[in-house]
Design a protein around this motif. Structure first.
Motif, PDB file in Angstrom:
ATOM      1  N   LEU A   1      55.764 -43.328 -40.299  1.00 56.23           N
ATOM      2  CA  LEU A   1      56.835 -44.319 -40.408  1.00 56.23           C
ATOM      3  C   LEU A   1      57.456 -44.667 -39.053  1.00 56.23           C
ATOM      4  O   LEU A   1      58.320 -45.529 -38.979  1.00 56.23           O
ATOM      5  CB  LEU A   1      57.936 -43.791 -41.334  1.00 56.23           C
ATOM      6  CG  LEU A   1      57.489 -43.352 -42.719  1.00 56.23           C
ATOM      7  CD1 LEU A   1      58.639 -42.711 -43.477  1.00 56.23           C
ATOM      8  CD2 LEU A   1      56.892 -44.517 -43.489  1.00 56.23           C
ATOM      9  N   ARG A   2      57.018 -44.008 -37.997  1.00 55.12           N
ATOM     10  CA  ARG A   2      57.697 -44.138 -36.701  1.00 55.12           C
ATOM     11  C   ARG A   2      57.691 -45.539 -36.114  1.00 55.12           C
ATOM     12  O   ARG A   2      58.496 -45.842 -35.234  1.00 55.12           O
ATOM     13  CB  ARG A   2      57.130 -43.139 -35.708  1.00 55.12           C
ATOM     14  CG  ARG A   2      55.699 -43.400 -35.308  1.00 55.12           C
ATOM     15  CD  ARG A   2      55.220 -42.347 -34.335  1.00 55.12           C
ATOM     16  NE  ARG A   2      53.834 -42.576 -34.023  1.00 55.12           N
ATOM     17  CZ  ARG A   2      52.916 -41.641 -34.041  1.00 55.12           C
ATOM     18  NH1 ARG A   2      53.247 -40.401 -34.334  1.00 55.12           N
ATOM     19  NH2 ARG A   2      51.676 -41.930 -33.749  1.00 55.12           N
ATOM     20  N   ASP A   3      56.807 -46.415 -36.589  1.00 56.93           N
ATOM     21  CA  ASP A   3      56.793 -47.798 -36.101  1.00 56.93           C
ATOM     22  C   ASP A   3      57.748 -48.706 -36.872  1.00 56.93           C
ATOM     23  O   ASP A   3      57.937 -49.857 -36.488  1.00 56.93           O
ATOM     24  CB  ASP A   3      55.376 -48.370 -36.143  1.00 56.93           C
ATOM     25  CG  ASP A   3      54.457 -47.667 -35.145  1.00 56.93           C
ATOM     26  OD1 ASP A   3      54.964 -47.172 -34.115  1.00 56.93           O
ATOM     27  OD2 ASP A   3      53.245 -47.610 -35.397  1.00 56.93           O
ATOM     28  N   LEU A   4      58.351 -48.184 -37.941  1.00 52.76           N
ATOM     29  CA  LEU A   4      59.347 -48.961 -38.677  1.00 52.76           C
ATOM     30  C   LEU A   4      60.670 -48.902 -37.911  1.00 52.76           C
ATOM     31  O   LEU A   4      61.031 -47.845 -37.379  1.00 52.76           O
ATOM     32  CB  LEU A   4      59.544 -48.405 -40.087  1.00 52.76           C
ATOM     33  CG  LEU A   4      58.321 -48.457 -41.003  1.00 52.76           C
ATOM     34  CD1 LEU A   4      58.632 -47.786 -42.336  1.00 52.76           C
ATOM     35  CD2 LEU A   4      57.869 -49.891 -41.217  1.00 52.76           C
ATOM     36  N   PRO A   5      61.401 -50.002 -37.841  1.00 51.21           N
ATOM     37  CA  PRO A   5      62.621 -50.041 -37.018  1.00 51.21           C
ATOM     38  C   PRO A   5      63.639 -48.941 -37.328  1.00 51.21           C
ATOM     39  O   PRO A   5      64.268 -48.408 -36.412  1.00 51.21           O
ATOM     40  CB  PRO A   5      63.213 -51.422 -37.309  1.00 51.21           C
ATOM     41  CG  PRO A   5      62.140 -52.210 -37.939  1.00 51.21           C
ATOM     42  CD  PRO A   5      61.155 -51.258 -38.531  1.00 51.21           C
ATOM     43  N   GLU A   6      63.794 -48.597 -38.592  1.00 52.59           N
ATOM     44  CA  GLU A   6      64.782 -47.583 -38.933  1.00 52.59           C
ATOM     45  C   GLU A   6      64.306 -46.156 -38.666  1.00 52.59           C
ATOM     46  O   GLU A   6      65.122 -45.251 -38.502  1.00 52.59           O
ATOM     47  CB  GLU A   6      65.242 -47.743 -40.383  1.00 52.59           C
ATOM     48  CG  GLU A   6      64.151 -47.590 -41.413  1.00 52.59           C
ATOM     49  CD  GLU A   6      63.426 -48.889 -41.750  1.00 52.59           C
ATOM     50  OE1 GLU A   6      63.148 -49.702 -40.856  1.00 52.59           O
ATOM     51  OE2 GLU A   6      63.135 -49.079 -42.938  1.00 52.59           O
ATOM     52  N   TYR A   7      63.021 -45.943 -38.586  1.00 50.20           N
ATOM     53  CA  TYR A   7      62.490 -44.600 -38.360  1.00 50.20           C
ATOM     54  C   TYR A   7      62.129 -44.329 -36.894  1.00 50.20           C
ATOM     55  O   TYR A   7      62.075 -43.176 -36.484  1.00 50.20           O
ATOM     56  CB  TYR A   7      61.254 -44.344 -39.243  1.00 50.20           C
ATOM     57  CG  TYR A   7      61.620 -44.131 -40.689  1.00 50.20           C
ATOM     58  CD1 TYR A   7      61.886 -42.861 -41.180  1.00 50.20           C
ATOM     59  CD2 TYR A   7      61.706 -45.205 -41.576  1.00 50.20           C
ATOM     60  CE1 TYR A   7      62.223 -42.660 -42.513  1.00 50.20           C
ATOM     61  CE2 TYR A   7      62.050 -45.013 -42.907  1.00 50.20           C
ATOM     62  CZ  TYR A   7      62.304 -43.736 -43.367  1.00 50.20           C
ATOM     63  OH  TYR A   7      62.646 -43.549 -44.684  1.00 50.20           O
ATOM     64  N   GLY A   8      61.884 -45.363 -36.116  1.00 55.42           N
ATOM     65  CA  GLY A   8      61.515 -45.193 -34.714  1.00 55.42           C
ATOM     66  C   GLY A   8      62.518 -44.392 -33.904  1.00 55.42           C
ATOM     67  O   GLY A   8      62.143 -43.435 -33.203  1.00 55.42           O
ATOM     68  N   PRO A   9      63.821 -44.719 -33.972  1.00 55.89           N
ATOM     69  CA  PRO A   9      64.801 -43.940 -33.218  1.00 55.89           C
ATOM     70  C   PRO A   9      64.873 -42.473 -33.659  1.00 55.89           C
ATOM     71  O   PRO A   9      65.083 -41.580 -32.837  1.00 55.89           O
ATOM     72  CB  PRO A   9      66.123 -44.662 -33.507  1.00 55.89           C
ATOM     73  CG  PRO A   9      65.719 -46.057 -33.853  1.00 55.89           C
ATOM     74  CD  PRO A   9      64.406 -45.914 -34.581  1.00 55.89           C
ATOM     75  N   MET A  10      64.666 -42.246 -34.949  1.00 51.35           N
ATOM     76  CA  MET A  10      64.670 -40.877 -35.470  1.00 51.35           C
ATOM     77  C   MET A  10      63.509 -40.092 -34.858  1.00 51.35           C
ATOM     78  O   MET A  10      63.674 -38.953 -34.400  1.00 51.35           O
ATOM     79  CB  MET A  10      64.539 -40.934 -36.998  1.00 51.35           C
ATOM     80  CG  MET A  10      64.687 -39.624 -37.703  1.00 51.35           C
ATOM     81  SD  MET A  10      64.254 -39.696 -39.476  1.00 51.35           S
ATOM     82  CE  MET A  10      65.081 -41.148 -40.067  1.00 51.35           C
ATOM     83  N   TRP A  11      62.328 -40.700 -34.830  1.00 46.73           N
ATOM     84  CA  TRP A  11      61.148 -40.062 -34.252  1.00 46.73           C
ATOM     85  C   TRP A  11      61.379 -39.781 -32.766  1.00 46.73           C
ATOM     86  O   TRP A  11      61.081 -38.696 -32.269  1.00 46.73           O
ATOM     87  CB  TRP A  11      59.926 -40.956 -34.448  1.00 46.73           C
ATOM     88  CG  TRP A  11      58.674 -40.386 -33.875  1.00 46.73           C
ATOM     89  CD1 TRP A  11      58.093 -40.700 -32.678  1.00 46.73           C
ATOM     90  CD2 TRP A  11      57.831 -39.382 -34.461  1.00 46.73           C
ATOM     91  NE1 TRP A  11      56.959 -39.958 -32.480  1.00 46.73           N
ATOM     92  CE2 TRP A  11      56.775 -39.144 -33.562  1.00 46.73           C
ATOM     93  CE3 TRP A  11      57.877 -38.680 -35.652  1.00 46.73           C
ATOM     94  CZ2 TRP A  11      55.776 -38.227 -33.825  1.00 46.73           C
ATOM     95  CZ3 TRP A  11      56.870 -37.755 -35.909  1.00 46.73           C
ATOM     96  CH2 TRP A  11      55.839 -37.547 -35.004  1.00 46.73           C
ATOM     97  N   ALA A  12      61.945 -40.759 -32.060  1.00 44.80           N
ATOM     98  CA  ALA A  12      62.197 -40.608 -30.616  1.00 44.80           C
ATOM     99  C   ALA A  12      63.226 -39.508 -30.357  1.00 44.80           C
ATOM    100  O   ALA A  12      63.092 -38.757 -29.385  1.00 44.80           O
ATOM    101  CB  ALA A  12      62.663 -41.938 -30.026  1.00 44.80           C
ATOM    102  N   LEU A  13      64.241 -39.403 -31.191  1.00 49.24           N
ATOM    103  CA  LEU A  13      65.254 -38.355 -31.017  1.00 49.24           C
ATOM    104  C   LEU A  13      64.610 -36.980 -31.070  1.00 49.24           C
ATOM    105  O   LEU A  13      64.876 -36.120 -30.235  1.00 49.24           O
ATOM    106  CB  LEU A  13      66.336 -38.462 -32.095  1.00 49.24           C
ATOM    107  CG  LEU A  13      67.331 -37.289 -32.120  1.00 49.24           C
ATOM    108  CD1 LEU A  13      68.246 -37.350 -30.912  1.00 49.24           C
ATOM    109  CD2 LEU A  13      68.110 -37.274 -33.413  1.00 49.24           C
TER     110      LEU A  13
END
Length: 140
Positions: A122-134
């Motif tokens: 899901l990391r390419d979805l806008p809402e999940y990308g920041p979570m993955w990056a964190l």
């Protein structure tokens, strides 16, 4: 013989190759199904997002420990002591008896791996990308 078929007469090697192909196909199907679920405007998808998001700070601490940040003061740059205490309470982190440093338990490693299994597709979805990056970015 297909160009994708391994060139080996070893039946065990061929069985491993076939199992790997099945695993790749299952991962692709899992990612597709999960992305479809996450994109639904539903209470269940919102709850799912909330659950993964709430775990992100703790998963960041586990990731930092998994890459060696616990052996120095570097852990304090990437996570708060309260987050490490929550991870300890959950059985994800213990203190190494020799060094006094926080270390990841096998249970913590499993929790981090499971979280990544669910968020990675899901990391390419806008809402999940920041979570993955964190969780995976340890810039401090």
């Amino acid at each position: 013989m297909s160009p994708d078929t391994p060139h080996s007469s070893n039946h065990d090697e061929h069985a491993v190759y076939l199992a790997h192909e099945a695993l790749k196909a299952a991962r692709e199907k899992f990612a597709e199904t999960l992305a479809g679920f996450a994109k639904q405007p539903s209470p269940q998808a919102a709850t799912w997002y909330s659950h993964l998001s709430e775990a992100a700070a703790e998963m960041r601490a586990l990731h930092a420990l998994s890459v060696g940040y616990g052996w120095s003061g570097a852990i304090d740059r990437v996570t708060a002591p309260e987050v490490l205490e929550v991870a300890r309470a959950n059985g994800y982190v213990v203190t190494d008896e020799r060094t006094g440093c926080p270390v990841l338990t096998s249970y913590g490693h499993e929790a981090l791996t499971t979280w990544r299994d669910f968020v990675s597709p899901l990391r390419d979805l806008p809402e999940y990308g920041p979570m993955w990056a964190l969780v995976n970015g340890l810039d401090g």
